[in-house]
Enzyme design. Structure first.
Site, PDB file in Angstrom:
ATOM      1  N   GLY A 173       0.862  -1.183   0.000  1.00  0.00           N
ATOM      2  CA  GLY A 173       0.000   0.000   0.000  1.00  0.00           C
ATOM      3  C   GLY A 173       0.891   1.224   0.000  1.00  0.00           C
ATOM      4  O   GLY A 173       1.455   1.593  -1.038  1.00  0.00           O
ATOM      5  N   SER A 174       1.077   1.815   1.183  1.00  0.00           N
ATOM      6  CA  SER A 174       1.997   2.952   1.290  1.00  0.00           C
ATOM      7  C   SER A 174       3.389   2.561   0.789  1.00  0.00           C
ATOM      8  O   SER A 174       4.074   3.347   0.137  1.00  0.00           O
ATOM      9  CB  SER A 174       2.147   3.383   2.751  1.00  0.00           C
ATOM     10  OG  SER A 174       0.902   3.589   3.342  1.00  0.00           O
ATOM     11  N   GLN A 228     -21.998  30.260  20.484  1.00  0.00           N
ATOM     12  CA  GLN A 228     -20.586  30.509  20.142  1.00  0.00           C
ATOM     13  C   GLN A 228     -19.806  29.242  19.841  1.00  0.00           C
ATOM     14  O   GLN A 228     -18.907  29.240  18.995  1.00  0.00           O
ATOM     15  CB  GLN A 228     -19.914  31.293  21.270  1.00  0.00           C
ATOM     16  CG  GLN A 228     -20.398  32.731  21.301  1.00  0.00           C
ATOM     17  CD  GLN A 228     -19.710  33.563  22.353  1.00  0.00           C
ATOM     18  OE1 GLN A 228     -19.130  33.035  23.298  1.00  0.00           O
ATOM     19  NE2 GLN A 228     -19.778  34.868  22.220  1.00  0.00           N
ATOM     20  N   GLY A 271     -26.069  17.176  14.859  1.00  0.00           N
ATOM     21  CA  GLY A 271     -26.518  16.291  15.932  1.00  0.00           C
ATOM     22  C   GLY A 271     -26.981  14.946  15.381  1.00  0.00           C
ATOM     23  O   GLY A 271     -26.394  14.430  14.417  1.00  0.00           O
ATOM     24  N   GLU A 276      -3.879   8.260  -2.144  1.00  0.00           N
ATOM     25  CA  GLU A 276      -2.898   9.173  -2.803  1.00  0.00           C
ATOM     26  C   GLU A 276      -1.851   9.673  -1.814  1.00  0.00           C
ATOM     27  O   GLU A 276      -1.470  10.838  -1.844  1.00  0.00           O
ATOM     28  CB  GLU A 276      -3.606  10.382  -3.451  1.00  0.00           C
ATOM     29  CG  GLU A 276      -4.815  10.082  -4.280  1.00  0.00           C
ATOM     30  CD  GLU A 276      -4.491   9.366  -5.572  1.00  0.00           C
ATOM     31  OE1 GLU A 276      -3.322   9.342  -5.965  1.00  0.00           O
ATOM     32  OE2 GLU A 276      -5.412   8.816  -6.165  1.00  0.00           O
TER      33      GLU A 276
HETATM   34  C1  LIG Z   1     -11.696   3.951  -1.216  1.00  0.00           C
HETATM   35  C2  LIG Z   1     -10.309   3.621  -1.643  1.00  0.00           C
HETATM   36  C3  LIG Z   1      -9.954   3.741  -2.964  1.00  0.00           C
HETATM   37  C4  LIG Z   1      -8.681   3.376  -3.393  1.00  0.00           C
HETATM   38  N1  LIG Z   1      -8.374   3.432  -4.732  1.00  0.00           N
HETATM   39  C5  LIG Z   1      -7.180   2.963  -5.174  1.00  0.00           C
HETATM   40  C6  LIG Z   1      -6.902   2.908  -6.567  1.00  0.00           C
HETATM   41  O1  LIG Z   1      -7.695   3.316  -7.417  1.00  0.00           O
HETATM   42  N2  LIG Z   1      -5.722   2.366  -6.968  1.00  0.00           N
HETATM   43  C7  LIG Z   1      -4.802   1.898  -6.077  1.00  0.00           C
HETATM   44  O2  LIG Z   1      -3.757   1.432  -6.500  1.00  0.00           O
HETATM   45  N3  LIG Z   1      -5.036   1.955  -4.744  1.00  0.00           N
HETATM   46  C8  LIG Z   1      -6.206   2.474  -4.270  1.00  0.00           C
HETATM   47  N4  LIG Z   1      -6.471   2.525  -2.917  1.00  0.00           N
HETATM   48  C9  LIG Z   1      -5.476   2.036  -1.987  1.00  0.00           C
HETATM   49  C10 LIG Z   1      -4.741   3.155  -1.293  1.00  0.00           C
HETATM   50  O3  LIG Z   1      -3.882   3.801  -2.186  1.00  0.00           O
HETATM   51  C11 LIG Z   1      -3.988   2.532  -0.121  1.00  0.00           C
HETATM   52  O4  LIG Z   1      -4.970   2.199   0.817  1.00  0.00           O
HETATM   53  C12 LIG Z   1      -2.967   3.460   0.472  1.00  0.00           C
HETATM   54  O5  LIG Z   1      -1.859   3.518  -0.362  1.00  0.00           O
HETATM   55  C13 LIG Z   1      -2.527   3.008   1.857  1.00  0.00           C
HETATM   56  O6  LIG Z   1      -2.090   1.696   1.823  1.00  0.00           O
HETATM   57  P1  LIG Z   1      -2.676   0.597   2.829  1.00  0.00           P
HETATM   58  O7  LIG Z   1      -4.132   0.732   2.845  1.00  0.00           O
HETATM   59  O8  LIG Z   1      -2.112  -0.711   2.457  1.00  0.00           O
HETATM   60  O9  LIG Z   1      -2.161   1.024   4.239  1.00  0.00           O
HETATM   61  P2  LIG Z   1      -0.705   0.749   4.908  1.00  0.00           P
HETATM   62  O10 LIG Z   1       0.358   1.127   3.958  1.00  0.00           O
HETATM   63  O11 LIG Z   1      -0.737  -0.650   5.415  1.00  0.00           O
HETATM   64  O12 LIG Z   1      -0.752   1.764   6.093  1.00  0.00           O
HETATM   65  C14 LIG Z   1      -1.577   1.572   7.252  1.00  0.00           C
HETATM   66  C15 LIG Z   1      -1.420   2.783   8.186  1.00  0.00           C
HETATM   67  O13 LIG Z   1      -0.057   2.902   8.592  1.00  0.00           O
HETATM   68  C16 LIG Z   1       0.440   4.186   8.260  1.00  0.00           C
HETATM   69  N5  LIG Z   1       1.822   4.065   7.791  1.00  0.00           N
HETATM   70  C17 LIG Z   1       2.329   3.227   6.837  1.00  0.00           C
HETATM   71  N6  LIG Z   1       3.635   3.447   6.662  1.00  0.00           N
HETATM   72  C18 LIG Z   1       3.986   4.450   7.516  1.00  0.00           C
HETATM   73  C19 LIG Z   1       5.194   5.166   7.793  1.00  0.00           C
HETATM   74  N7  LIG Z   1       6.320   4.901   7.115  1.00  0.00           N
HETATM   75  N8  LIG Z   1       5.161   6.112   8.739  1.00  0.00           N
HETATM   76  C20 LIG Z   1       4.018   6.422   9.410  1.00  0.00           C
HETATM   77  N9  LIG Z   1       2.837   5.791   9.194  1.00  0.00           N
HETATM   78  C21 LIG Z   1       2.825   4.829   8.244  1.00  0.00           C
HETATM   79  C22 LIG Z   1      -0.435   4.682   7.114  1.00  0.00           C
HETATM   80  O14 LIG Z   1      -0.454   6.091   7.027  1.00  0.00           O
HETATM   81  C23 LIG Z   1      -1.765   4.105   7.504  1.00  0.00           C
HETATM   82  O15 LIG Z   1      -2.378   4.971   8.423  1.00  0.00           O
HETATM   83  C24 LIG Z   1      -7.732   2.912  -2.454  1.00  0.00           C
HETATM   84  C25 LIG Z   1      -8.074   2.838  -1.095  1.00  0.00           C
HETATM   85  C26 LIG Z   1      -9.334   3.179  -0.694  1.00  0.00           C
HETATM   86  C27 LIG Z   1      -9.686   3.081   0.758  1.00  0.00           C
END
Ligand SMILES: Cc1cc2nc3c(=O)[nH]c(=O)nc-3n(C[C@H](O)[C@H](O)[C@H](O)COP(=O)(O)OP(=O)(O)OC[C@H]3O[C@@H](n4cnc5c(N)ncnc54)[C@H](O)[C@@H]3O)c2cc1C
Lengths: 391, 88
Positions: A132-133, A276, A337, A361
């Site tokens: 993912g990331s 407020q 609410g 992204e």
């Molecule tokens: C509705 C939706 C649509 C999407 N559409 C697409 C698409 O069209 N094409 C596509 O390719 N992907 C898509 N994605 C996937 C998306 O790009 C990934 O979910 C994203 O890159 C994060 O990867 P992950 O979910 O595996 O999370 P992980 O990488 O497993 O991360 C999990 C958590 O750990 C944190 N984390 C990870 N590494 C670090 C670090 N080094 N330091 C601090 N924190 C960290 C992250 O910020 C996150 O909060 C989609 C996701 C969703 C939910």
């Protein structure tokens, strides 16, 4: 009326058109699309006929070739109505833009006219179960055959994957990160719908399985080894820019909904708008949205100028706009609410959609790490004593 | 003009990523560990903007980008092709 600075008359005219389209053709249906978890085919046709799918396609291939700020305005207005529709512009734009930027003449001539008219819908397939990331963990593989390539692997969370005709997809060819254009009908590709997602529910997500999937030689986009660093990076830059503007629209929608509700609803003998603590929430929404819009415009101007600064500016814009959208959506539900939690008002959809914006992204945490690192780069290289402890 | 030395501008651009480290002209930029995932895009935008060339898909070879000397050669080659195209 939102404050806007320095839109050209043409940009202002385009914005007014996008606003009225969103008001008439998107807002009245967005909650139903969210519930049904799909966008109807008739909408795709109407949307394409207006040329909106060609936004990121150069004019010589039949696209709108919108300047960066106008493209941003399209995303903002759509984002105000429905983040799933805005996501369509995002992922279709990412695929189109990558082909325009890195495609061979043959690939451009084959794909771009179809992407411009919406005859072909594009999607972006990078994420995998284990990547993912950390995109470098990309595990899908490609191998050369006599007449093309064979692909194996799994892709997850592909926005509009259910509807796409072509996937900008990433795999390792001889271990090197490589981009491919995989047509929907490629033998060995299976597309499974994903349902029950938290936000952008109408974005027709899919999972893809590639099982000895056969693609032709001209499926390779760019060069082996540059799939992530150039092709995905180009696409993600546009995607991030599009999401950032979409979040401005989403935050504006939260503000608009809260203003309307706080005007009508009375508690303790006065309108909500007179409390407020409610004003604090409205003030934060208004300020955060205006700041996000300015950061997006700055990124837009720098993109237009093809400045190296545009990348960093886009990260700032996406980080600020997505966190503002989430905070604004959370406050918008609070202002409403219990009514904010029900299906009668769109604010619960805004909240669910806004959470997604902090993950896609480049998640909030990755943005923070990148922005902090760039802040060090941007630091003037002086040797002024800073005080404090020294080694 | 197409044989000009582009290295000073390239080095000046790269310096911002390298802090105190003095990059040698033949040093592998990617092996230094200083560059992040945005770097290639920044480099592409820089050479295009600074030298008025367009980096195309066939230029995407690591050997065109990995040292200051390689970048200089890429720019020289692209500018020569551009100049030939303009005079054709
Ligand atoms: C509705 C939706 C649509 C999407 N559409 C697409 C698409 O069209 N094409 C596509 O390719 N992907 C898509 N994605 C996937 C998306 O790009 C990934 O979910 C994203 O890159 C994060 O990867 P992950 O979910 O595996 O999370 P992980 O990488 O497993 O991360 C999990 C958590 O750990 C944190 N984390 C990870 N590494 C670090 C670090 N080094 N330091 C601090 N924190 C960290 C992250 O910020 C996150 O909060 C989609 C996701 C969703 C939910």
């Amino acid at each position: 009326m939102a404050i806007r600075v320095q839109l050209s008359p043409r940009q202002a005219e385009a914005r007014a058109e996008y606003e009225s389209f969103t008001r008439e053709a998107v807002v009245p249906y967005a909650d139903a699309w969210d519930r049904e978890e799909r966008i109807p085919e008739a909408f795709f046709k109407d949307f394409a006929a207006r040329g909106y799918l060609g936004a990121a396609v150069p004019p010589e291939y039949g696209g709108g070739g919108l300047d960066a700020v106008t493209f941003g305005l399209l995303n903002e207005e759509l984002g105000r109505g429905c983040s799933s529709v805005r996501s369509l512009v995002t992922v279709h734009g990412m695929a189109s833009y990558a082909v325009a930027r890195w495609g061979t003449r043959g690939q451009r001539e084959s794909w771009l006219p179809r992407l411009a008219t919406g005859e072909a819908i594009g999607a972006f397939a990078l994420t995998e179960p284990g990547a993912g990331s950390d995109v470098k963990a990309l595990a899908a593989t490609a191998r050369r055959t006599g007449d093309g390539y064979r692909l194996d692997g799994e892709k997850r969370w592909t926005t509009f994957g259910q509807r796409a005709d072509v996937y900008l997809l990433f795999a390792r060819l001889d271990g090197r990160e490589t981009a491919f254009l995989v047509p929907r009908d490629a033998p060995g590709l299976t597309v499974r719908p994903v349902t029950g997602i938290l936000g952008t529910r109408a974005s027709m997500l899919a999972e893809l399985s590639l099982d000895d999937c056969r693609v032709a030689e001209d499926a390779l986009l760019g060069r082996p080894g540059f799939g992530l660093a150039a092709v995905a990076a180009t696409a993600l830059e546009l995607g991030r820019y599009s999401v950032a503007w979409g979040c401005v629209g989403l935050a504006q929608a939260c503000l608009d909904a809260s203003l309307a509700y706080a005007e009508r609803r009375e508690t303790f003998g006065v309108r909500l708008r007179d409390h407020q603590l409610v004003q604090r929430m409205i003030a934060d929404m208004a300020t955060g949205t205006a700041a996000a819009r300015l950061l997006c415009q700055q990124a837009g101007w720098l993109r237009q100028a093809r400045s190296t600064e545009s990348l960093h500016a886009t990260w700032l814009a996406k980080y600020h706009a997505s966190t503002t959208a989430f905070r604004s959506a959370s406050d918008a539900v609070q202002v409403h609410g219990a009514h904010g939690c029900g299906g009668e008002y769109p604010v619960q959809r805004y909240l669910r959609d806004a959470k997604v914006m902090e993950i896609i992204e480049g998640s909030t945490e990755l943005q923070q790490a990148t922005i902090a690192e760039s802040a060090y780069h941007a630091r003037p290289q002086t040797t002024v004593p800073t005080g404090g402890p020294t080694a | 003009m197409t044989t000009a030395d582009h290295k000073p501008q390239i080095l000046a651009f790269l310096a911002q990523f390298f802090g105190e480290h003095r990059l040698a002209e033949d040093e592998d930029i990617f092996a230094t560990g200083f560059v992040n995932s945005l770097f290639v895009m920044q480099l592409v935008l820089f050479v295009e903007g600074e030298f008025g060339i367009t980096v195309e898909d066939e230029d995407l070879e690591i050997g065109n980008f990995n040292t200051v000397l390689a970048l200089d050669a890429l720019v020289t080659r692209k500018r020569a092709v551009g100049a030939a195209d303009r005079s054709a």
